[in-house]
Design a protein around this motif. Structure first.
Motif, mmCIF file in Angstrom:
data_model
loop_
_atom_site.group_PDB
_atom_site.id
_atom_site.type_symbol
_atom_site.label_atom_id
_atom_site.label_comp_id
_atom_site.label_asym_id
_atom_site.label_seq_id
_atom_site.Cartn_x
_atom_site.Cartn_y
_atom_site.Cartn_z
ATOM 1 N N PHE A 69 -7.116 5.730 0.140
ATOM 2 C CA PHE A 69 -7.569 4.758 -0.851
ATOM 3 C C PHE A 69 -6.773 3.464 -0.818
ATOM 4 O O PHE A 69 -7.348 2.368 -0.914
ATOM 5 C CB PHE A 69 -7.495 5.362 -2.261
ATOM 6 C CG PHE A 69 -7.755 4.368 -3.358
ATOM 7 C CD1 PHE A 69 -9.040 3.949 -3.641
ATOM 8 C CD2 PHE A 69 -6.702 3.842 -4.103
ATOM 9 C CE1 PHE A 69 -9.281 3.013 -4.651
ATOM 10 C CE2 PHE A 69 -6.929 2.909 -5.108
ATOM 11 C CZ PHE A 69 -8.228 2.491 -5.390
ATOM 12 N N THR A 70 -5.460 3.543 -0.695
ATOM 13 C CA THR A 70 -4.661 2.318 -0.811
ATOM 14 C C THR A 70 -4.940 1.333 0.326
ATOM 15 O O THR A 70 -4.765 0.127 0.149
ATOM 16 C CB THR A 70 -3.156 2.637 -0.885
ATOM 17 O OG1 THR A 70 -2.749 3.355 0.283
ATOM 18 C CG2 THR A 70 -2.833 3.452 -2.125
ATOM 19 N N ILE B 29 14.579 -3.280 3.997
ATOM 20 C CA ILE B 29 14.634 -3.006 2.563
ATOM 21 C C ILE B 29 13.190 -2.790 2.118
ATOM 22 O O ILE B 29 12.433 -3.746 1.954
ATOM 23 C CB ILE B 29 15.273 -4.173 1.789
ATOM 24 C CG1 ILE B 29 16.613 -4.595 2.420
ATOM 25 C CG2 ILE B 29 15.427 -3.821 0.322
ATOM 26 C CD1 ILE B 29 17.688 -3.553 2.363
ATOM 27 N N THR B 30 12.792 -1.550 1.938
ATOM 28 C CA THR B 30 11.382 -1.251 1.745
ATOM 29 C C THR B 30 11.093 -0.615 0.389
ATOM 30 O O THR B 30 11.954 0.005 -0.223
ATOM 31 C CB THR B 30 10.872 -0.306 2.850
ATOM 32 O OG1 THR B 30 11.564 0.948 2.755
ATOM 33 C CG2 THR B 30 11.091 -0.894 4.236
ATOM 34 N N VAL B 31 9.850 -0.789 -0.041
ATOM 35 C CA VAL B 31 9.314 -0.082 -1.205
ATOM 36 C C VAL B 31 8.226 0.870 -0.706
ATOM 37 O O VAL B 31 7.607 0.589 0.323
ATOM 38 C CB VAL B 31 8.731 -1.066 -2.245
ATOM 39 C CG1 VAL B 31 9.824 -1.838 -2.936
ATOM 40 C CG2 VAL B 31 7.709 -2.015 -1.620
ATOM 41 N N PRO B 32 8.079 2.001 -1.407
ATOM 42 C CA PRO B 32 8.781 2.423 -2.607
ATOM 43 C C PRO B 32 10.179 2.930 -2.294
ATOM 44 O O PRO B 32 10.443 3.378 -1.178
ATOM 45 C CB PRO B 32 7.911 3.570 -3.123
ATOM 46 C CG PRO B 32 7.355 4.187 -1.878
ATOM 47 C CD PRO B 32 7.085 3.019 -0.970
ATOM 48 N N ALA B 33 11.039 2.863 -3.289
ATOM 49 C CA ALA B 33 12.393 3.394 -3.160
ATOM 50 C C ALA B 33 12.742 4.133 -4.450
ATOM 51 O O ALA B 33 12.470 3.635 -5.542
ATOM 52 C CB ALA B 33 13.391 2.271 -2.913
ATOM 53 N N PRO C 138 0.808 -1.229 0.000
ATOM 54 C CA PRO C 138 0.000 0.000 0.000
ATOM 55 C C PRO C 138 0.833 1.265 0.000
ATOM 56 O O PRO C 138 0.432 2.278 -0.583
ATOM 57 C CB PRO C 138 -0.816 -0.120 1.291
ATOM 58 C CG PRO C 138 -0.023 -1.027 2.186
ATOM 59 C CD PRO C 138 0.635 -2.004 1.252
ATOM 60 N N TRP C 139 1.998 1.237 0.646
ATOM 61 C CA TRP C 139 2.858 2.425 0.680
ATOM 62 C C TRP C 139 3.424 2.709 -0.706
ATOM 63 O O TRP C 139 3.501 3.864 -1.140
ATOM 64 C CB TRP C 139 3.986 2.231 1.689
ATOM 65 C CG TRP C 139 3.552 1.530 2.940
ATOM 66 C CD1 TRP C 139 3.828 0.241 3.311
ATOM 67 C CD2 TRP C 139 2.734 2.061 4.001
ATOM 68 N NE1 TRP C 139 3.245 -0.044 4.523
ATOM 69 C CE2 TRP C 139 2.569 1.046 4.973
ATOM 70 C CE3 TRP C 139 2.135 3.298 4.220
ATOM 71 C CZ2 TRP C 139 1.832 1.225 6.135
ATOM 72 C CZ3 TRP C 139 1.400 3.484 5.376
ATOM 73 C CH2 TRP C 139 1.252 2.452 6.317
ATOM 74 N N ALA C 140 3.811 1.651 -1.423
ATOM 75 C CA ALA C 140 4.308 1.815 -2.789
ATOM 76 C C ALA C 140 3.177 2.217 -3.728
ATOM 77 O O ALA C 140 3.371 3.011 -4.653
ATOM 78 C CB ALA C 140 4.961 0.520 -3.264
ATOM 79 N N ASN C 141 1.985 1.676 -3.491
ATOM 80 C CA ASN C 141 0.835 1.991 -4.326
ATOM 81 C C ASN C 141 0.564 3.497 -4.358
ATOM 82 O O ASN C 141 0.189 4.065 -5.376
ATOM 83 C CB ASN C 141 -0.372 1.226 -3.797
ATOM 84 C CG ASN C 141 -1.540 1.146 -4.765
ATOM 85 O OD1 ASN C 141 -2.557 0.526 -4.458
ATOM 86 N ND2 ASN C 141 -1.458 1.757 -5.925
#
Length: 345
Positions: free
Chosen positions: A228-229, A115-119, A50-53
């Motif tokens: 929303f995500t 190691i997280t997304v988004p990056a 959801p964070w990358a979304n």
């Protein structure tokens, strides 16, 4: 997870998110190490996250696709890193990496955090610039303005920022992260507390949205993207997997109509991959779902039902326009959308 002692001396195992990100920023004034520059940076995301979304949606709404390339990892990861297993040969075609971890190590060989997304990755050096997801999307709105598409919406209007920041903080604390505090609670007391806070805030959001189309009024802002995500994943994973089960989203009339309104808006629903979302949560969280069985449901065709929210206002993009179709190679497969297959085979 950390253990926090309550005033009564009772120890409740409350989930605490590690939020110590690489906080460098890409800026337009040329004063820092990382200047805004067309084609220099690659946004690495996972459709499941959801964070990358958030970053995928904001990049698309602002029309930054030709300026910031995007790499996508697969929906699952191990204890080391997200992997580029969706790409031919299992390597990102621009960075040449098999694992996102390699970009973090290119920045700091001794990097020991998540190691997280988004990056955002600097393509020439192959090093991560930042994984600070809340600031990243605000910077897309405020630092990349020279590269916004014609008709791009104003997602972080200056005259609304004080109120927006308060709304977004509450949404983050009680909803975006609140579902995780329910799912990863280590005690009944911690879970009960997180559950009450989550649904109390969802009730507050329902009241706020009953008479206005979007969180800040008559047009879409970053606040809507952030809510929303989580809503898009609510019935698919959070209701059951994270025990957020007072009601399904589909049983909360105002929020369900609001979420469908956004889903049917270009740039929102066309970024949602339901099978990847389910595969990520039910496979990666083996401590919660030790069998790693992926549910076939729920039925997602309801996302396309009429929402009637246009009766509250007809200008979701303000004076701007909707984005065009997703670029080639960035489309969600048709059978991964509403009413599609139950899970990836």
């Amino acid at each position: 997870m950390s253990e926090n002692k309550s005033g009564s001396g009772y120890v409740e195992a409350e989930f605490t998110r590690d939020s110590k990100y690489i906080s460098d920023r890409i800026t337009s004034d040329g004063s820092g190490r990382w200047p805004v520059e067309r084609g220099r940076y690659r946004l690495v995301v996972a459709r499941a996250c959801p964070w990358a979304n958030r970053s995928v949606i904001v990049r698309r709404l602002l029309g930054l696709e030709p300026v910031i390339s995007m790499g996508m990892t697969g929906p699952t990861h191990d204890e080391r890193s997200w992997t580029f297993d969706l790409d031919p040969g299992g390597r990102d075609p621009v960075l040449g990496y098999e694992r996102l971890q390699e970009a973090f190590f290119a920045r700091d060989p001794d990097y020991s955090r998540g190691i997280t997304v988004p990056a955002m990755v600097d393509v020439p050096s192959g090093a991560v610039v930042t994984n600070d997801f809340p600031q990243m999307t605000l910077d897309f709105s405020t630092q990349w303005t020279a590269h916004h598409r014609a008709g791009a919406p104003e997602l972080y209007p200056e005259h609304l920022r004080d109120e927006m920041d308060e709304v977004m903080e509450r949404v983050y604390t009680e909803v975006n992260n609140g579902v995780y505090r329910c799912g990863f609670s280590g005690s009944q007391r911690a879970y009960d507390k997180a559950y009450d806070r989550l649904f109390g805030t969802l009730d507050w959001l329902s009241e706020r949205l009953e008479s206005q189309r979007f969180l800040m009024g008559g047009q879409i802002t970053e606040a809507d993207v952030r809510l929303f995500t989580t809503l898009a994943r609510f019935d698919t994973v959070y209701h059951g997997h994270f025990k957020c089960n007072r009601q399904k989203l589909a049983e909360m009339p105002v929020l369900w109509a609001y979420a469908r309104d956004l889903f049917q808006t270009p740039g929102f629903g066309d970024t949602i991959d339901f099978p990847q979302i389910k595969e990520h949560y039910y496979v990666v969280h083996a401590d919660i779902n030790p069998t790693q069985i992926i549910p076939k449901g729920p039925d997602t065709s309801g996302w396309l039902l009429p929402h009637f929210r246009e009766q509250l206002g007809e200008r979701p993009f303000g004076d701007g326009t909707p984005p065009g179709p997703p670029p080639a190679g960035e489309q969600v497969p048709a059978d991964h959308g509403p009413g599609g297959i139950g899970h990836r085979l």
